[in-house]
Design a protein around this motif. Structure first.
Motif, PDB file in Angstrom:
ATOM      1  N   GLU A  23      32.340 -49.675  11.716  1.00  0.00           N
ATOM      2  CA  GLU A  23      31.738 -48.348  11.874  1.00  0.00           C
ATOM      3  C   GLU A  23      32.429 -47.292  11.007  1.00  0.00           C
ATOM      4  OE1 GLU A  23      31.329 -47.232  15.957  1.00  0.00           O
ATOM      5  OE2 GLU A  23      30.122 -45.486  15.495  1.00  0.00           O
ATOM      6  N   TYR A  97      31.269 -43.516  22.546  1.00  0.00           N
ATOM      7  CA  TYR A  97      30.134 -42.596  22.753  1.00  0.00           C
ATOM      8  C   TYR A  97      30.240 -41.408  21.795  1.00  0.00           C
ATOM      9  CZ  TYR A  97      28.827 -44.745  27.263  1.00  0.00           C
ATOM     10  OH  TYR A  97      28.399 -45.599  28.248  1.00  0.00           O
ATOM     11  N   ASP A  99      30.371 -37.541  20.659  1.00  0.00           N
ATOM     12  CA  ASP A  99      31.117 -36.442  21.307  1.00  0.00           C
ATOM     13  C   ASP A  99      30.223 -35.640  22.248  1.00  0.00           C
ATOM     14  OD1 ASP A  99      33.254 -37.177  19.824  1.00  0.00           O
ATOM     15  OD2 ASP A  99      32.966 -35.619  18.286  1.00  0.00           O
ATOM     16  N   VAL A 101      27.376 -36.394  23.708  1.00  0.00           N
ATOM     17  CA  VAL A 101      26.859 -37.113  24.868  1.00  0.00           C
ATOM     18  C   VAL A 101      27.956 -37.290  25.926  1.00  0.00           C
ATOM     19  CG1 VAL A 101      27.145 -39.582  24.343  1.00  0.00           C
ATOM     20  CG2 VAL A 101      25.003 -38.768  25.288  1.00  0.00           C
ATOM     21  N   THR A 127      20.237 -26.303  20.398  1.00  0.00           N
ATOM     22  CA  THR A 127      19.296 -27.015  19.514  1.00  0.00           C
ATOM     23  C   THR A 127      19.008 -28.433  20.033  1.00  0.00           C
ATOM     24  OG1 THR A 127      21.119 -27.759  18.116  1.00  0.00           O
ATOM     25  CG2 THR A 127      19.962 -25.776  17.401  1.00  0.00           C
ATOM     26  N   SER A 129      20.439 -32.525  20.863  1.00  0.00           N
ATOM     27  CA  SER A 129      21.016 -33.522  19.949  1.00  0.00           C
ATOM     28  C   SER A 129      19.954 -34.206  19.095  1.00  0.00           C
ATOM     29  CB  SER A 129      21.761 -34.595  20.751  1.00  0.00           C
ATOM     30  OG  SER A 129      22.166 -35.641  19.893  1.00  0.00           O
ATOM     31  N   PHE A 130      20.247 -34.309  17.792  1.00  0.00           N
ATOM     32  CA  PHE A 130      19.405 -35.122  16.908  1.00  0.00           C
ATOM     33  C   PHE A 130      20.070 -36.461  16.614  1.00  0.00           C
ATOM     34  CE2 PHE A 130      21.298 -31.896  13.794  1.00  0.00           C
ATOM     35  CZ  PHE A 130      22.342 -32.725  13.375  1.00  0.00           C
ATOM     36  N   GLY A 131      21.084 -36.813  17.387  1.00  0.00           N
ATOM     37  CA  GLY A 131      21.769 -38.102  17.206  1.00  0.00           C
ATOM     38  C   GLY A 131      20.827 -39.276  17.482  1.00  0.00           C
ATOM     39  N   GLY A 133      21.279 -41.621  19.525  1.00  0.00           N
ATOM     40  CA  GLY A 133      21.566 -42.208  20.841  1.00  0.00           C
ATOM     41  C   GLY A 133      20.339 -42.520  21.686  1.00  0.00           C
ATOM     42  N   MET A 136      18.790 -45.762  19.904  1.00  0.00           N
ATOM     43  CA  MET A 136      19.585 -47.007  19.981  1.00  0.00           C
ATOM     44  C   MET A 136      19.419 -47.721  21.327  1.00  0.00           C
ATOM     45  SD  MET A 136      23.434 -45.467  20.573  1.00  0.00           S
ATOM     46  CE  MET A 136      23.893 -44.837  22.210  1.00  0.00           C
ATOM     47  N   HIS A 165      18.918 -36.131  24.855  1.00  0.00           N
ATOM     48  CA  HIS A 165      18.456 -35.663  23.541  1.00  0.00           C
ATOM     49  C   HIS A 165      17.256 -34.736  23.672  1.00  0.00           C
ATOM     50  CE1 HIS A 165      21.105 -38.912  22.469  1.00  0.00           C
ATOM     51  NE2 HIS A 165      21.056 -38.536  21.202  1.00  0.00           N
ATOM     52  N   VAL A 253      24.710 -40.819  11.878  1.00  0.00           N
ATOM     53  CA  VAL A 253      24.366 -40.823  13.312  1.00  0.00           C
ATOM     54  C   VAL A 253      23.121 -39.988  13.610  1.00  0.00           C
ATOM     55  CG1 VAL A 253      26.735 -41.204  14.125  1.00  0.00           C
ATOM     56  CG2 VAL A 253      25.889 -38.879  13.867  1.00  0.00           C
ATOM     57  N   ASP A 294      26.956 -45.613  10.033  1.00  0.00           N
ATOM     58  CA  ASP A 294      26.827 -45.900  11.475  1.00  0.00           C
ATOM     59  C   ASP A 294      26.404 -47.360  11.672  1.00  0.00           C
ATOM     60  OD1 ASP A 294      26.714 -45.708  14.158  1.00  0.00           O
ATOM     61  OD2 ASP A 294      25.009 -44.321  14.241  1.00  0.00           O
ATOM     62  N   THR A 297      25.102 -49.034  15.157  1.00  0.00           N
ATOM     63  CA  THR A 297      23.791 -48.587  15.624  1.00  0.00           C
ATOM     64  C   THR A 297      22.666 -49.061  14.698  1.00  0.00           C
ATOM     65  OG1 THR A 297      24.887 -46.716  16.620  1.00  0.00           O
ATOM     66  CG2 THR A 297      22.502 -46.537  16.332  1.00  0.00           C
TER      67      THR A 297
HETATM   68  P1  8NA Z   1      25.469 -37.205  20.330  1.00  0.00           P
HETATM   69  O1  8NA Z   1      24.347 -36.564  21.048  1.00  0.00           O
HETATM   70  O2  8NA Z   1      26.841 -36.763  20.651  1.00  0.00           O
HETATM   71  O3  8NA Z   1      25.201 -37.074  18.763  1.00  0.00           O
HETATM   72  C1  8NA Z   1      26.051 -37.698  17.838  1.00  0.00           C
HETATM   73  C2  8NA Z   1      26.654 -36.682  16.869  1.00  0.00           C
HETATM   74  O4  8NA Z   1      25.630 -36.116  16.055  1.00  0.00           O
HETATM   75  C3  8NA Z   1      27.308 -35.484  17.525  1.00  0.00           C
HETATM   76  O5  8NA Z   1      28.611 -35.791  17.938  1.00  0.00           O
HETATM   77  C4  8NA Z   1      27.237 -34.442  16.428  1.00  0.00           C
HETATM   78  O6  8NA Z   1      28.273 -34.627  15.512  1.00  0.00           O
HETATM   79  C5  8NA Z   1      25.935 -34.773  15.745  1.00  0.00           C
HETATM   80  N1  8NA Z   1      24.819 -33.906  16.213  1.00  0.00           N
HETATM   81  C6  8NA Z   1      23.786 -34.273  17.020  1.00  0.00           C
HETATM   82  N2  8NA Z   1      22.932 -33.244  17.198  1.00  0.00           N
HETATM   83  C7  8NA Z   1      23.420 -32.203  16.518  1.00  0.00           C
HETATM   84  C8  8NA Z   1      22.970 -30.864  16.319  1.00  0.00           C
HETATM   85  N3  8NA Z   1      21.848 -30.401  16.861  1.00  0.00           N
HETATM   86  N4  8NA Z   1      23.731 -30.077  15.530  1.00  0.00           N
HETATM   87  C9  8NA Z   1      24.864 -30.526  14.954  1.00  0.00           C
HETATM   88  N5  8NA Z   1      25.342 -31.788  15.104  1.00  0.00           N
HETATM   89  C10 8NA Z   1      24.632 -32.617  15.880  1.00  0.00           C
HETATM   90  O7  8NA Z   1      25.466 -38.751  20.638  1.00  0.00           O
HETATM   91  P2  8NA Z   1      24.383 -39.876  20.408  1.00  0.00           P
HETATM   92  O8  8NA Z   1      24.301 -40.660  21.647  1.00  0.00           O
HETATM   93  O9  8NA Z   1      23.147 -39.369  19.782  1.00  0.00           O
HETATM   94  O10 8NA Z   1      25.167 -40.681  19.311  1.00  0.00           O
HETATM   95  C11 8NA Z   1      24.896 -41.971  19.078  1.00  0.00           C
HETATM   96  C12 8NA Z   1      25.905 -42.487  18.105  1.00  0.00           C
HETATM   97  O11 8NA Z   1      27.211 -42.302  18.677  1.00  0.00           O
HETATM   98  C13 8NA Z   1      25.776 -43.932  17.857  1.00  0.00           C
HETATM   99  O12 8NA Z   1      25.875 -44.190  16.512  1.00  0.00           O
HETATM  100  C14 8NA Z   1      26.952 -44.547  18.582  1.00  0.00           C
HETATM  101  O13 8NA Z   1      27.352 -45.762  18.059  1.00  0.00           O
HETATM  102  C15 8NA Z   1      27.965 -43.467  18.616  1.00  0.00           C
HETATM  103  N6  8NA Z   1      28.888 -43.272  17.517  1.00  0.00           N
HETATM  104  C16 8NA Z   1      30.162 -43.012  17.822  1.00  0.00           C
HETATM  105  C17 8NA Z   1      31.072 -42.769  16.827  1.00  0.00           C
HETATM  106  C18 8NA Z   1      32.481 -42.513  17.166  1.00  0.00           C
HETATM  107  O14 8NA Z   1      33.195 -41.917  16.403  1.00  0.00           O
HETATM  108  N7  8NA Z   1      32.927 -42.927  18.306  1.00  0.00           N
HETATM  109  C19 8NA Z   1      30.709 -42.740  15.504  1.00  0.00           C
HETATM  110  C20 8NA Z   1      29.392 -42.946  15.207  1.00  0.00           C
HETATM  111  C21 8NA Z   1      28.535 -43.183  16.245  1.00  0.00           C
END
Ligand code: 8NA
Ligand code: MG
Ligand code: MG
Ligand code: MG
Length: 343
Positions: A23, A97, A99, A101, A127, A129-131, A133, A136, A165, A253, A294, A297
């Motif tokens: 990753e 996870y 940050d 979430v 706004t 999350s656009f992640g 998550g 996946m 999200h 991500v 990533d 994922t």
């Molecule tokens: P999330 O909702 O925390 O989103 C993931 C990241 O995306 C956040 O931490 C922000 O950095 C960024 N982000 C999302 N929406 C916005 C926004 N509106 N404005 C600015 N930044 C934003 O978590 P999620 O469940 O969507 O994330 C899934 C990912 O997290 C998967 O790839 C999973 O494997 C995990 N992941 C963890 C790490 C780690 O460092 N532990 C690294 C990559 C992915």
């Protein structure tokens, strides 16, 4: 079909377990060699320990599968929020996870799930999350909706996603992944007309991204544009380099820059391995991780598509065995199959 159900969820698990090791990296030739050796070892002779650990991708997928098994329209979303939190809190190792979430799950628990959707709407200065998550973890919804209407699927994807999200990019990423899996689940042969498949996804997304508000009809072209870029890459006469693929589709991500990438990984390998389907799982797994970023994922979403397409018979038995909780994943797939086909 039972084998396709198993393949879908095992794809999530194996892509996640193998991808997590790489990753955040950009893989050079040396690391690609290490990756090949690493998967060879997992596929090779049987060993008892250590097992490859899964991360948030699989943890949250298990929650969705468990809650669909006791699906009831009224209680589903609350049950799911509680299960996400339980799964998160029960883990003794770090599951990586996102940050945002993590903060959100803590808030849901602290506020005793009084407001199920508010915390997600408040994320990232309002706004949402656009992640990736939501995308996946969506594959069990595709299984549950294999015989259901599009509207039922859209509604269930929404309920499953909006707990964490609230941004339309995050939710539409989950819709795209859910549709992509369901379309291959429904195929009876291992012949996939890639062009036709992409056209169908594009048609669906043109409708989804066309909205109406007080100013009239407007068109957004987020996923539509990514899918068009994906089609161009698939139709190139010379196979695009990893760099070109990442430049056009992304590997982050952000759901917009990872869901189409995962679908591309699957379709590129389908095209390449027409008469050689037994190699499709391994080849897609390795390719998705090679793109870097990533990796857990993207590999998880890509392998889930392969498993939905071919079933679990082409996945090396020892690779399954060497991933944490594979027995539990198989059990969840079988139970989902039972309830979907007994209704
Ligand atoms: P999330 O909702 O925390 O989103 C993931 C990241 O995306 C956040 O931490 C922000 O950095 C960024 N982000 C999302 N929406 C916005 C926004 N509106 N404005 C600015 N930044 C934003 O978590 P999620 O469940 O969507 O994330 C899934 C990912 O997290 C998967 O790839 C999973 O494997 C995990 N992941 C963890 C790490 C780690 O460092 N532990 C690294 C990559 C992915
Ligand atoms: Mg992860
Ligand atoms: Mg989130
Ligand atoms: Mg990830």
């Amino acid at each position: 079909m039972n084998s396709k159900f198993r393949g879908t969820l095992l794809g999530v698990l194996i892509g996640d377990c193998c991808g997590a090791v790489f990753e955040g990296e950009v893989l050079d030739a040396g690391q690609k060699f290490v990756l090949r050796k690493f998967i060879n070892k997992l596929e090779g002779v049987s060993f008892t320990a250590p097992r490859q650990k899964y991360t948030d991708d699989t943890a949250m997928t298990k929650s969705v599968a468990r809650c669909l098994l006791k699906y009831d329209e009224k209680s589903y979303q609350k049950n799911l929020a509680v299960d996400f939190v339980k799964e998160y809190c029960s883990s003794t190792t770090s599951r990586g996870y996102g940050d945002g979430v993590q903060r959100l799950l803590v808030t849901l628990r602290k506020e005793k799930f009084e407001d199920l959707l508010g915390p997600a709407r408040n994320q990232f200065n309002g706004t949402g999350s656009f992640g990736n998550g939501a995308a996946m973890r969506i594959s069990p919804v595709s299984l549950y909706c294999v015989n259901k209407s599009d509207d039922f699927l859209f509604d269930l994807v929404g309920k499953t996603s909006e707990i964490t999200h609230a941004n339309v990019i995050g939710i539409n990423g989950a819709i795209l992944q859910a549709l992509a899996i369901r379309e291959v689940l429904k195929l009876e042969s291992d012949d996939l007309d890639v062009n036709n498949y992409v056209t169908n996804l594009l048609e669906s997304f043109k409708k989804i991204e066309k909205g109406e508000d007080e100013f009239g009809i407007h068109e957004q072209k987020f996923y539509t544009e990514q899918l068009e870029g994906m089609r161009k890459l698939l139709n190139k006469e010379i196979l695009p380099s990893d760099e070109e693929v990442v430049n056009i589709l992304g590997h982050s991500v952000n759901a917009l820059y990872s869901v189409p990438t995962a679908i591309y990984c699957f379709l590129r390998n389908v095209n390449l391995l027409k008469g050689n389907r037994e190699k499709l799982f391994r080849s897609t797994l390795e390719y998705a991780i090679c793109l870097g970023g990533d990796t857990d994922t993207i590999a998880s979403m890509a392998c889930s598509l392969v498993g939905a397409f071919t079933g679990d018979s082409i996945i090396a038995k020892n690779l399954i065995k060497h991933c944490e909780s594979s027995e539990e994943i198989i059990e969840l797939s079988d139970k989902l199959y039972e309830i979907v086909f007994s209704e």
